[in-house]
Design a protein around this motif. Structure first.
Motif, PDB file in Angstrom:
ATOM      1  N   UNK A  87       0.404   1.869   4.655  1.00 18.73           N
ATOM      2  CA  UNK A  87       1.466   2.496   3.897  1.00 18.73           C
ATOM      3  C   UNK A  87       2.454   3.187   4.818  1.00 18.73           C
ATOM      4  N   UNK A  88       3.481   3.773   4.216  1.00 12.97           N
ATOM      5  CA  UNK A  88       4.542   4.432   4.986  1.00 12.97           C
ATOM      6  C   UNK A  88       4.173   5.849   5.399  1.00 12.97           C
ATOM      7  N   UNK A  89       3.176   6.405   4.752  1.00  8.94           N
ATOM      8  CA  UNK A  89       2.734   7.753   5.099  1.00  8.94           C
ATOM      9  C   UNK A  89       3.285   8.805   4.155  1.00  8.94           C
ATOM     10  N   UNK A  90       2.537   9.885   4.026  1.00  6.82           N
ATOM     11  CA  UNK A  90       2.969  11.022   3.226  1.00  6.82           C
ATOM     12  C   UNK A  90       2.648  12.302   3.993  1.00  6.82           C
ATOM     13  N   UNK A  91       3.605  13.217   3.993  1.00  8.74           N
ATOM     14  CA  UNK A  91       3.475  14.430   4.795  1.00  8.74           C
ATOM     15  C   UNK A  91       2.611  15.467   4.076  1.00  8.74           C
ATOM     16  N   UNK A  92       1.665  16.019   4.801  1.00 15.27           N
ATOM     17  CA  UNK A  92       0.858  17.147   4.325  1.00 15.27           C
ATOM     18  C   UNK A  92       1.082  18.302   5.289  1.00 15.27           C
ATOM     19  N   UNK A  93       1.530  19.425   4.754  1.00 12.87           N
ATOM     20  CA  UNK A  93       1.777  20.609   5.576  1.00 12.87           C
ATOM     21  C   UNK A  93       0.974  21.770   5.013  1.00 12.87           C
ATOM     22  N   UNK A  94       0.153  22.375   5.852  1.00 10.56           N
ATOM     23  CA  UNK A  94      -0.679  23.505   5.452  1.00 10.56           C
ATOM     24  C   UNK A  94      -0.195  24.735   6.200  1.00 10.56           C
ATOM     25  N   UNK A  95       0.266  25.719   5.457  1.00  9.62           N
ATOM     26  CA  UNK A  95       0.774  26.939   6.077  1.00  9.62           C
ATOM     27  C   UNK A  95      -0.329  27.982   6.206  1.00  9.62           C
ATOM     28  N   UNK A  96      -0.218  28.804   7.243  1.00 12.68           N
ATOM     29  CA  UNK A  96      -1.255  29.819   7.483  1.00 12.68           C
ATOM     30  C   UNK A  96      -0.925  31.124   6.792  1.00 12.68           C
ATOM     31  N   UNK A 118       0.882  -1.165   0.000  1.00 10.21           N
ATOM     32  CA  UNK A 118       0.000   0.000   0.000  1.00 10.21           C
ATOM     33  C   UNK A 118       0.919   1.213   0.000  1.00 10.21           C
ATOM     34  N   UNK A 119       0.866   2.006  -1.065  1.00 10.39           N
ATOM     35  CA  UNK A 119       1.833   3.085  -1.250  1.00 10.39           C
ATOM     36  C   UNK A 119       1.106   4.405  -1.474  1.00 10.39           C
ATOM     37  N   UNK A 120       1.386   5.363  -0.598  1.00  4.69           N
ATOM     38  CA  UNK A 120       0.786   6.692  -0.714  1.00  4.69           C
ATOM     39  C   UNK A 120       1.662   7.622  -1.547  1.00  4.69           C
ATOM     40  N   UNK A 121       1.014   8.618  -2.129  1.00  5.84           N
ATOM     41  CA  UNK A 121       1.725   9.691  -2.814  1.00  5.84           C
ATOM     42  C   UNK A 121       0.832  10.930  -2.836  1.00  5.84           C
ATOM     43  N   UNK A 122       1.443  12.075  -3.142  1.00  2.00           N
ATOM     44  CA  UNK A 122       0.666  13.289  -3.338  1.00  2.00           C
ATOM     45  C   UNK A 122       0.737  14.306  -2.226  1.00  2.00           C
ATOM     46  N   UNK A 123       1.457  14.012  -1.151  1.00  2.00           N
ATOM     47  CA  UNK A 123       1.570  14.995  -0.083  1.00  2.00           C
ATOM     48  C   UNK A 123       2.427  16.173  -0.502  1.00  2.00           C
ATOM     49  N   UNK A 124       2.473  17.183   0.354  1.00  2.00           N
ATOM     50  CA  UNK A 124       3.284  18.351   0.056  1.00  2.00           C
ATOM     51  C   UNK A 124       2.921  19.527   0.930  1.00  2.00           C
ATOM     52  N   UNK A 125       3.411  20.691   0.524  1.00  2.00           N
ATOM     53  CA  UNK A 125       3.185  21.942   1.246  1.00  2.00           C
ATOM     54  C   UNK A 125       2.176  22.785   0.469  1.00  2.00           C
ATOM     55  N   UNK A 126       1.164  23.284   1.164  1.00  8.96           N
ATOM     56  CA  UNK A 126       0.132  24.089   0.522  1.00  8.96           C
ATOM     57  C   UNK A 126      -0.312  25.183   1.487  1.00  8.96           C
ATOM     58  N   UNK A 127      -0.762  26.286   0.943  1.00  6.12           N
ATOM     59  CA  UNK A 127      -1.261  27.361   1.790  1.00  6.12           C
ATOM     60  C   UNK A 127      -2.687  27.055   2.252  1.00  6.12           C
ATOM     61  N   UNK A 128      -3.056  27.641   3.368  1.00  2.81           N
ATOM     62  CA  UNK A 128      -4.414  27.485   3.872  1.00  2.81           C
ATOM     63  C   UNK A 128      -5.414  27.894   2.796  1.00  2.81           C
ATOM     64  N   UNK A 129      -6.470  27.099   2.669  1.00  2.00           N
ATOM     65  CA  UNK A 129      -7.462  27.327   1.639  1.00  2.00           C
ATOM     66  C   UNK A 129      -7.189  26.580   0.345  1.00  2.00           C
ATOM     67  N   UNK A 130      -6.008  26.019   0.223  1.00  5.79           N
ATOM     68  CA  UNK A 130      -5.630  25.305  -0.976  1.00  5.79           C
ATOM     69  C   UNK A 130      -6.103  23.865  -0.992  1.00  5.79           C
ATOM     70  N   UNK A 131      -5.660  23.147  -2.017  1.00  2.00           N
ATOM     71  CA  UNK A 131      -6.097  21.763  -2.220  1.00  2.00           C
ATOM     72  C   UNK A 131      -4.911  20.846  -2.500  1.00  2.00           C
ATOM     73  N   UNK A 132      -5.085  19.592  -2.145  1.00  2.00           N
ATOM     74  CA  UNK A 132      -4.145  18.530  -2.485  1.00  2.00           C
ATOM     75  C   UNK A 132      -4.940  17.266  -2.751  1.00  2.00           C
ATOM     76  N   UNK A 133      -4.386  16.380  -3.575  1.00  6.99           N
ATOM     77  CA  UNK A 133      -4.993  15.070  -3.772  1.00  6.99           C
ATOM     78  C   UNK A 133      -3.963  13.994  -3.438  1.00  6.99           C
ATOM     79  N   UNK A 134      -4.323  13.154  -2.495  1.00 10.48           N
ATOM     80  CA  UNK A 134      -3.486  12.024  -2.136  1.00 10.48           C
ATOM     81  C   UNK A 134      -3.942  10.783  -2.902  1.00 10.48           C
TER      82      UNK A 134
END
Length: 124
Positions: free
Chosen positions: A115-124, A4-20
């Motif tokens: 899975x191993x996990x993927x980091x999601x960081x949302x900045x303010x 089970x392998x995750x992908x798609x994490x990352x850094x995004x500003x508040x109000x933004x979108x990501x798809x894992x």
């Protein structure tokens, strides 16, 4: 070997979108539930969303209802988590998991594959 392998994490500003994405392989997942948990530093792993591989029924944590959408592509053996209107409190490592659990009973203790996990960081 089941993977089970995750992908798609990352850094995004508040109000933004990501798809894992979560790609599963190594066995048939018919009858399984698949979904997402997240864990922020110093906190316990918490349920986010889950979907039934066979019926497509879903379940969401109250904190993400109306903002996150879980879906699946059976042909690709992949589960997605579309995250919109992200908030700083959504910052965490997101884990994909699978097990013989319905979405309404998706608990850490009942799940067989992680899975191993993927980091999601949302900045303010």
């Amino acid at each position: 070997q089941v993977q089970v392998v995750e992908s798609g994490g990352g850094l995004v500003q508040a109000g933004g979108s990501l798809r894992l994405s979560c790609a599963a392989s190594g066995r048939s997942f018919f009858g399984y539930g698949m979904g997402w948990f997240r864990q922020a530093p110093g906190k316990e792993r918490e349920f986010v969303a889950a979907i039934s591989w066979s019926t497509g029924s879903t379940n969401y944590a109250d904190s993400v209802k109306g903002r996150f959408t879980i879906s699946r592509d059976n042909a690709k053996n992949t589960v997605y988590l579309q995250m919109n209107s992200l908030k700083p409190e959504d910052t965490a490592v997101y884990y994909c998991a699978a097990g013989l659990s319905s979405p309404s009973l998706f608990r850490v203790a009942t799940l067989s594959y992680w899975g191993q996990g993927t980091q999601v960081t949302v900045s303010s």
